[in-house]
Design a protein around this motif. Structure first.
Motif, PDB file in Angstrom:
ATOM      1  N   UNK A  51       0.825  -1.216   0.000  1.00 58.60           N
ATOM      2  CA  UNK A  51       0.000   0.000   0.000  1.00 58.60           C
ATOM      3  C   UNK A  51       0.854   1.259   0.000  1.00 58.60           C
ATOM      4  N   UNK A  52       1.925   1.238   0.745  1.00 54.37           N
ATOM      5  CA  UNK A  52       2.792   2.427   0.829  1.00 54.37           C
ATOM      6  C   UNK A  52       4.044   2.199  -0.019  1.00 54.37           C
ATOM      7  N   UNK A  53       3.826   1.515  -1.163  1.00 59.09           N
ATOM      8  CA  UNK A  53       4.950   1.132  -2.025  1.00 59.09           C
ATOM      9  C   UNK A  53       5.716   2.343  -2.549  1.00 59.09           C
ATOM     10  N   UNK A  54       5.051   3.497  -2.566  1.00 62.40           N
ATOM     11  CA  UNK A  54       5.702   4.695  -3.107  1.00 62.40           C
ATOM     12  C   UNK A  54       7.009   4.994  -2.386  1.00 62.40           C
ATOM     13  N   UNK A  55       7.083   4.569  -1.135  1.00 60.98           N
ATOM     14  CA  UNK A  55       8.305   4.814  -0.352  1.00 60.98           C
ATOM     15  C   UNK A  55       8.983   3.538   0.112  1.00 60.98           C
ATOM     16  N   UNK A  56       8.199   2.465   0.276  1.00 62.41           N
ATOM     17  CA  UNK A  56       8.758   1.317   0.995  1.00 62.41           C
ATOM     18  C   UNK A  56       8.899   0.047   0.154  1.00 62.41           C
ATOM     19  N   UNK A  60       9.041  -0.490  -6.958  1.00 64.09           N
ATOM     20  CA  UNK A  60       8.034   0.475  -7.426  1.00 64.09           C
ATOM     21  C   UNK A  60       8.715   1.677  -8.073  1.00 64.09           C
ATOM     22  N   UNK A  62       7.230   3.660 -10.340  1.00 61.46           N
ATOM     23  CA  UNK A  62       6.242   4.723 -10.484  1.00 61.46           C
ATOM     24  C   UNK A  62       6.674   5.742 -11.518  1.00 61.46           C
ATOM     25  N   UNK A  63       6.545   6.999 -11.196  1.00 60.94           N
ATOM     26  CA  UNK A  63       6.894   8.061 -12.140  1.00 60.94           C
ATOM     27  C   UNK A  63       8.385   8.367 -12.085  1.00 60.94           C
ATOM     28  N   UNK A  64       9.111   7.630 -11.240  1.00 64.22           N
ATOM     29  CA  UNK A  64      10.458   8.090 -10.934  1.00 64.22           C
ATOM     30  C   UNK A  64      11.549   7.107 -11.333  1.00 64.22           C
TER      31      UNK A  64
END
Ligand code: SF4
Lengths: 70, 655
Positions: A51-56, A60, A62-64
């Motif tokens: 769920x908090x894959x954006x940081x952990x 992931x 993502x856009x980065x």
């Protein structure tokens, strides 16, 4: 669900979304306390990775997606 | 006459109590604001009192362009230009705001460490998962260690963030990669929280930094040390100790006070004491004590950001926002107004002397002449909370006959932390920001606005907040709120799912599908850090660019008054967000400085400041910005196509 179309702000039409929540009003303090559903520490860590894959999560981009991390 | 006719508030409870205060002869901020006009030179930032050769006043020409000669004459005794003076004042305001949020955070870290060490009775590590998240952020080993051992390591590292001299604050690692690269390139990545505040004070001292661009760069670093440092640390550690907010139902306005109970309001910003009072108010022994004094029970309510903290986590009712603090006393039904730090008007003591209310200060950093002081010490928190409530109960028999509680209160749903917003978009197994991003991409949601900040006695109370937010949701902009701004909109009923009826069709459709209001309460002022995190999640999810400045988002503080609000605005701008303030603007003494903040900043930071006092025009500025970002992302194509089709249809019909 999704029978009616509405104007979106961008001027296009998008289908009206159906309800995804349970009907009724919240009663008592326990309602809405979703975090208590996470049980063990392993489950909590798993939730962070997904769920908090954006940081952990390491998987992931993502856009980065970068060749060189900042 | 016209002055007298100015509408003071849109809130009926507030207006009713203003009228009562006047009859009772109590001095309140609404009336003092009429008598005390703002100093026009101070307001535009053109007064320097940095040394005893001054104060030097260098006001700008009114309503006309100044000549080069006039501009050259606008210097202080030391030769400081209007640009330097204005930028110094602006930087000092931000330093004070950043210091306030960060000193709050320092206190939280101290309480957190005491809790982890088992030295703070009544406090526990409540949210293990958030603790683990912070452990990952801070690089603390998890393994099979106890929560307390992990918390001690996190607490020590969090404390180091204040005194760190070099490097970058740890939580800035949560920002999008591109943003972090920009901060490094511009040399505004905050090194240590205290260092940035101290350096701002030094550089604004007489005869130090005398280039406005350089001063404003330091003000940015100081503000970023607040948003991605002090405020974020406060929010995260408070969540670990008191729980991460989840949706909760409550009520707001002076009507939450009860005629037959001991009424206690906790007002200020720090949640530790409020948490303990919430527990103590349930203590059967204290309830019996209240009954022994003739009351039916103890009614605890909040005010300002302490209210937001206990609302978000416990659903405790809110008695009102900043400009209602004196009016709660005017009801004649308030036994104790318990205060900690920030946004507490000294006027409450004067008003309290007209009634029976006890003002109880609790923080060693914030005393008020004439008030009772009961020091809150985390080592003895339950005892202190009990002592405060006993003092309030003892005061119940002193309640006079001049009591009127406005019959005005509104239901609301709060508790929309980043974690909850994420969870609501997919549940335990598919939590994500993807649905939000998709609905922005497909145009159901035009963009997202953060509307935050204070009340200000110079404008009609709550009016600017509510009209701005109504206009935004009508135009399919999802609104995230904190602080007194959130309370204004909650009082107007905008924080209920039914308010979706006021939203544009696209936003309404999304709100109805999720069962959420179009205006989401994200917490207190330090919780603006939650908005940074939510926006970062939108970036990282993908499809809306790769930096915060790419997002179709905007921010506003329409009724701002405190230096903290200015720091918040500056860190949002420095994070890439277009941010509009209302009421007045503190750099108008220098057109160069104002143009730099309002125009050139965008090329530097991707975000810039704006000013507009009218809420409808303010909404337009924000929506235009959102549309500009949508266009840059290529999300406007559908609109052009549809307009062309309609035009085609019309011309066909005309044939
Ligand atoms: S620092 Fe300069 S401008 Fe400011 S008060 Fe002193 S002499 Fe005047």
């Amino acid at each position: 669900m999704n029978e009616k179309a509405e104007n979106a702000c961008a001027g296009s039409t998008v289908p009206v979304l159906g309800e995804t929540f349970e009907p009724g009003k919240p009663e008592g303090k326990a309602d809405g306390r979703w975090r208590q559903k996470l049980g063990t520490r392993a489950e909590e860590m798993k939730y962070l990775e997904t769920a908090e894959r954006y940081w952990y999560s390491k998987d992931w981009p993502g856009s980065e997606k970068r060749k060189k991390p900042a | 006459m016209a002055e007298e006719e100015r509408k003071l508030s849109i809130d009926p409870a507030t207006n009713e109590m203003i009228a009562k205060a006047r009859v009772d002869g109590a001095s309140i901020a609404f009336d003092r604001a009429e008598k005390m006009k703002p100093c026009p030179i101070g307001q535009e930032g053109s007064c320097c009192r940095m040394c005893s050769m001054g104060p030097c006043r260098v006001p700008a020409a009114r309503n006309r362009d100044e000549t080069p000669e006039e501009k050259a004459r606008r210097t202080g005794v030391c030769g400081a230009t209007a640009e330097t003076i204005v930028a110094r004042n602006f930087t000092r305001m931000i330093a004070a705001g950043s210091a306030a949020h960060s000193d709050h955070a320092r206190k939280v870290v101290e309480a957190f460490l005491l809790t982890a060490e088992g030295k703070a009775p009544g406090f526990i590590i409540k949210d293990e998962q958030k603790l683990l998240a912070l452990a990952l952020d801070f690089g603390v080993e998890i393994g099979n260690r106890t929560n307390e051992a992990i918390a001690i390591d996190i607490g020590k590292l969090a404390m180091q963030e204040f005194g760190q001299q070099n490097g970058e604050l740890r939580l800035t690692r949560r920002a999008p990669l591109k943003r972090r690269e920009l901060w490094r390139k511009l040399e505004v990545a905050p090194r240590g929280i205290d260092r940035e505040v101290v350096e701002s004070m030094h550089r604004t001292h007489m005869g130090v930094d005398q280039d406005y661009r350089s001063l404003l760069a330091q003000s940015m670093r100081t503000a970023l040390a607040d948003g991605w440092g002090g405020s974020m640390i406060a929010t995260e550690l408070q969540d670990i100790m008191f729980g991460t907010p989840a949706p909760v139902f409550s009520q707001i306005n002076l009507g939450v006070l009860k005629a037959d109970e001991v009424n206690v309001i906790i007002h200020g910003h720090e949640p530790a004491l409020a948490e303990m009072l919430a527990v103590a108010a349930q203590d059967p022994e204290l309830i019996d004590y209240a009954k022994s004094k003739g009351a039916k029970g103890i009614n605890l309510a909040g005010m300002c950001c302490t209210a937001n903290e206990i609302l978000m986590r416990h659903g405790l009712p809110i008695a009102g926002n900043f400009l209602q603090q004196e009016l709660a006393i005017v009801t004649g039904a308030l036994e104790a107004l318990v205060v900690d730090v920030q946004c507490i008007m000294q006027g409450i003591q004067d008003v309290a002397e007209c009634y029976h209310t006890k003002i109880i200060t609790t923080d060693p950093r914030a005393h008020i002449t004439g008030a009772m002081h009961i020091d809150f010490d985390e080592h003895h928190a339950p005892e202190t909370a009990g002592k405060i409530l006993r003092a309030a109960i003892d005061n119940f028999p002193n309640r006079g006959k001049n009591v009127r509680i406005p019959d005005v209160k509104t239901d609301l749903i709060a508790g929309f932390s980043h974690e909850t917003i994420n969870y609501l978009q997919g549940g335990l197994f598919r939590a994500s920001y993807r649905p939000l991003n998709e609905n922005i991409i497909n145009g159901r949601i035009r963009g997202v606005a953060g509307v935050v900040g204070c009340n200000n006695a110079r404008v009609t109370h709550d009016d600017v907040h509510v009209r701005l937010v109504r206009e935004l949701i009508k135009n399919d902009v999802l609104v995230l709120q904190t602080g007194c701004s959130a309370m204004a909109c909650a009082k107007a009923g905008l924080m209920l799912p039914e308010a979706a009826a006021e939203a544009g069709p696209g936003l309404r459709s999304v709100c109805e599908a999720l069962g959420i209001p179009p205006v989401l309460h994200m917490g207190s002022c330090v919780d603006n850090a939650r908005i940074l995190i939510a926006a970062t999640a939108m970036v990282k999810d993908g499809g809306l660019g790769d930096d915060l400045s790419d997002l179709p988002v905007a921010g506003a503080a329409p009724e701002w008054m405190s230096e903290k609000a200015l720091s918040i605005g500056q860190y949002f701008v420095g994070s890439g967000v277009y941010t509009v303030f209302g009421v007045n603007w503190p750099t108008t003494g220098s057109r160069e400085v104002t143009d730099y903040l309002f125009k050139e900043y965008e090329a530097v930071y991707g975000g810039m400041w704006g000013f507009e006092s009218d809420p409808i025009r303010m909404a337009k500025l924000m929506i235009d910005h959102i549309d500009k970002k949508r266009k840059l992302l290529g999300l406007d194509k559908a609109r052009e196509r549809v307009l062309f089709d309609m035009e085609m249809r019309r011309s066909m019909e005309a044939v």
